[in-house]
Design a protein around this motif. Structure first.
Motif, PDB file in Angstrom:
ATOM      1  N   HIS A 129      -9.708   0.708  -1.697  1.00 37.47           N
ATOM      2  CA  HIS A 129      -9.016  -0.377  -1.018  1.00 37.47           C
ATOM      3  C   HIS A 129      -8.204   0.152   0.156  1.00 37.47           C
ATOM      4  N   GLU A 130      -7.863  -0.740   1.052  1.00 36.66           N
ATOM      5  CA  GLU A 130      -6.989  -0.413   2.180  1.00 36.66           C
ATOM      6  C   GLU A 130      -5.581  -0.879   1.840  1.00 36.66           C
ATOM      7  N   VAL A 131      -4.587  -0.007   2.044  1.00 35.83           N
ATOM      8  CA  VAL A 131      -3.210  -0.323   1.674  1.00 35.83           C
ATOM      9  C   VAL A 131      -2.290  -0.153   2.873  1.00 35.83           C
ATOM     10  N   ILE A 132      -1.453  -1.152   3.091  1.00 39.81           N
ATOM     11  CA  ILE A 132      -0.392  -1.066   4.096  1.00 39.81           C
ATOM     12  C   ILE A 132       0.933  -1.059   3.346  1.00 39.81           C
ATOM     13  N   ALA A 133       1.643   0.052   3.389  1.00 45.80           N
ATOM     14  CA  ALA A 133       2.934   0.169   2.710  1.00 45.80           C
ATOM     15  C   ALA A 133       4.042  -0.236   3.673  1.00 45.80           C
ATOM     16  N   LEU A 134       4.797  -1.244   3.306  1.00 43.29           N
ATOM     17  CA  LEU A 134       5.910  -1.724   4.124  1.00 43.29           C
ATOM     18  C   LEU A 134       7.197  -1.256   3.463  1.00 43.29           C
ATOM     19  N   VAL A 135       7.851  -0.293   4.093  1.00 45.35           N
ATOM     20  CA  VAL A 135       8.963   0.401   3.439  1.00 45.35           C
ATOM     21  C   VAL A 135      10.149   0.554   4.383  1.00 45.35           C
ATOM     22  N   ARG A 136      11.294   0.845   3.789  1.00 42.44           N
ATOM     23  CA  ARG A 136      12.497   1.083   4.578  1.00 42.44           C
ATOM     24  C   ARG A 136      12.593   2.540   5.031  1.00 42.44           C
ATOM     25  N   ASN A 137      12.022   3.446   4.229  1.00 39.77           N
ATOM     26  CA  ASN A 137      12.121   4.875   4.532  1.00 39.77           C
ATOM     27  C   ASN A 137      10.736   5.534   4.499  1.00 39.77           C
ATOM     28  N   PRO A 138       9.973   5.456   5.587  1.00 39.47           N
ATOM     29  CA  PRO A 138       8.611   6.012   5.615  1.00 39.47           C
ATOM     30  C   PRO A 138       8.557   7.503   5.322  1.00 39.47           C
ATOM     31  N   LYS A 144       9.740   9.125   3.058  1.00 39.30           N
ATOM     32  CA  LYS A 144       9.638   9.424   1.632  1.00 39.30           C
ATOM     33  C   LYS A 144       8.193   9.481   1.143  1.00 39.30           C
ATOM     34  N   ILE A 145       7.266   9.025   1.967  1.00 40.96           N
ATOM     35  CA  ILE A 145       5.865   8.972   1.554  1.00 40.96           C
ATOM     36  C   ILE A 145       5.079  10.095   2.216  1.00 40.96           C
ATOM     37  N   THR A 146       4.375  10.874   1.423  1.00 37.65           N
ATOM     38  CA  THR A 146       3.599  12.010   1.945  1.00 37.65           C
ATOM     39  C   THR A 146       2.090  11.812   1.790  1.00 37.65           C
ATOM     40  N   VAL A 147       1.675  10.705   1.185  1.00 36.63           N
ATOM     41  CA  VAL A 147       0.249  10.447   0.981  1.00 36.63           C
ATOM     42  C   VAL A 147      -0.454  10.292   2.321  1.00 36.63           C
ATOM     43  N   LYS A 148      -1.616  10.938   2.460  1.00 38.17           N
ATOM     44  CA  LYS A 148      -2.419  10.835   3.673  1.00 38.17           C
ATOM     45  C   LYS A 148      -3.813  10.348   3.304  1.00 38.17           C
ATOM     46  N   ASN A 149      -4.253   9.281   3.958  1.00 37.17           N
ATOM     47  CA  ASN A 149      -5.578   8.737   3.695  1.00 37.17           C
ATOM     48  C   ASN A 149      -5.950   7.812   4.845  1.00 37.17           C
ATOM     49  N   GLU A 150      -7.201   7.818   5.217  1.00 32.09           N
ATOM     50  CA  GLU A 150      -7.623   6.990   6.343  1.00 32.09           C
ATOM     51  C   GLU A 150      -7.484   5.496   6.053  1.00 32.09           C
ATOM     52  N   ASN A 151      -7.390   5.129   4.772  1.00 33.45           N
ATOM     53  CA  ASN A 151      -7.226   3.726   4.395  1.00 33.45           C
ATOM     54  C   ASN A 151      -5.780   3.370   4.068  1.00 33.45           C
ATOM     55  N   PHE A 152      -4.864   4.261   4.428  1.00 34.31           N
ATOM     56  CA  PHE A 152      -3.457   4.052   4.078  1.00 34.31           C
ATOM     57  C   PHE A 152      -2.589   4.108   5.325  1.00 34.31           C
ATOM     58  N   LYS A 153      -1.775   3.072   5.485  1.00 37.53           N
ATOM     59  CA  LYS A 153      -0.867   3.002   6.632  1.00 37.53           C
ATOM     60  C   LYS A 153       0.543   2.739   6.115  1.00 37.53           C
ATOM     61  N   VAL A 154       1.520   3.446   6.678  1.00 33.66           N
ATOM     62  CA  VAL A 154       2.920   3.275   6.296  1.00 33.66           C
ATOM     63  C   VAL A 154       3.698   2.743   7.492  1.00 33.66           C
TER      64      VAL A 154
END
Length: 217
Positions: A25-34, A36-46
């Motif tokens: 799946h494609e995931v868009i993470a909407l966060v206050r502190n980007p 904090k996220i270290t995940v890297k994936n072509e289907n993942f956007k922070v």
């Protein structure tokens, strides 16, 4: 499927990210502190957003198939701190969904969010007075808001038992439209909760339902 996720910097949210990406799946993470996220994936956007700003959410909800919330609040020890995150955020999330034209919502609450006859005594007389009273009360307010004000949306609220870290167990998950699953284990790995929530995104079985989940003993 394209999923907008809130709460991705929390431990359960991170498990949801990994579970969704592992399933293509494609995931868009909407966060206050980007940061904090270290995940890297072509289907993942922070993306950095104010989760209490409707316009910032709605703009990023567009073209998404569903919204998932794993937002969480820390314990309120001895109920000294007022908790409003769950109700405040769900009001903004649902309003932004309407503006963006997205109907599917899956969000996380907790077992025994409401004090009802039959709830375990150790939850009502130990956990709630010591630390979880205010968070659970606010979760219950979130649930009531969805059922009373959001009949136009396809929501599912998931009430897990105590959350622990660790890999998915692969166990069968029992479901009950109640405060908790009677006879179930009192804890569940976050990855199993994330896996169940992801299954709910595309499944119409639990539309407009508030459900407890747990492992059969």
């Amino acid at each position: 499927m394209k999923i907008a996720l809130l709460g991705a910097t929390g431990p359960t949210g991170l498990e949801f990210v990994n579970e969704a990406l592992d399933n293509g799946h494609e995931v868009i993470a909407l966060v206050r502190n980007p940061e904090k996220i270290t995940v890297k994936n072509e289907n993942f956007k922070v993306l950095k957003v104010n989760i209490l700003k409707e316009d910032e959410l709605s703009e990023n909800f567009k073209q998404c198939d569903a919204v998932v919330s794993c937002l969480g609040s820390p314990p309120s020890w001895l109920s000294l701190t007022t908790v409003t995150l769950y109700l405040d955020s769900i009001k903004v999330i649902t309003s932004a969904m309407r503006k963006a034209g997205v109907k599917r919502l899956v969000c996380m609450s907790s077992m025994c969010s409401k004090s009802e006859p039959g709830n375990p005594i150790w939850v009502e007389w130990v956990l709630k007075p010591l630390a979880l009273g205010k968070p659970l009360q606010n979760m219950a307010q979130m649930e009531d808001y969805l059922t009373s004000q959001c009949s136009d949306l396809d929501f599912t609220v998931v009430r897990p038992p105590g959350l622990v870290n660790g890999p998915s167990t692969g166990k069968r998950i029992d479901v009950s439209e109640s405060q908790y699953v009677v006879g179930a284990e009192w804890s569940m790995p976050r990855r199993d909760v994330a896996k169940f929530m992801l299954s709910c995104v595309a499944d119409s079985l639990w539309l407009k339902k508030i459900i407890a989940v747990g492992f059969p003993k």
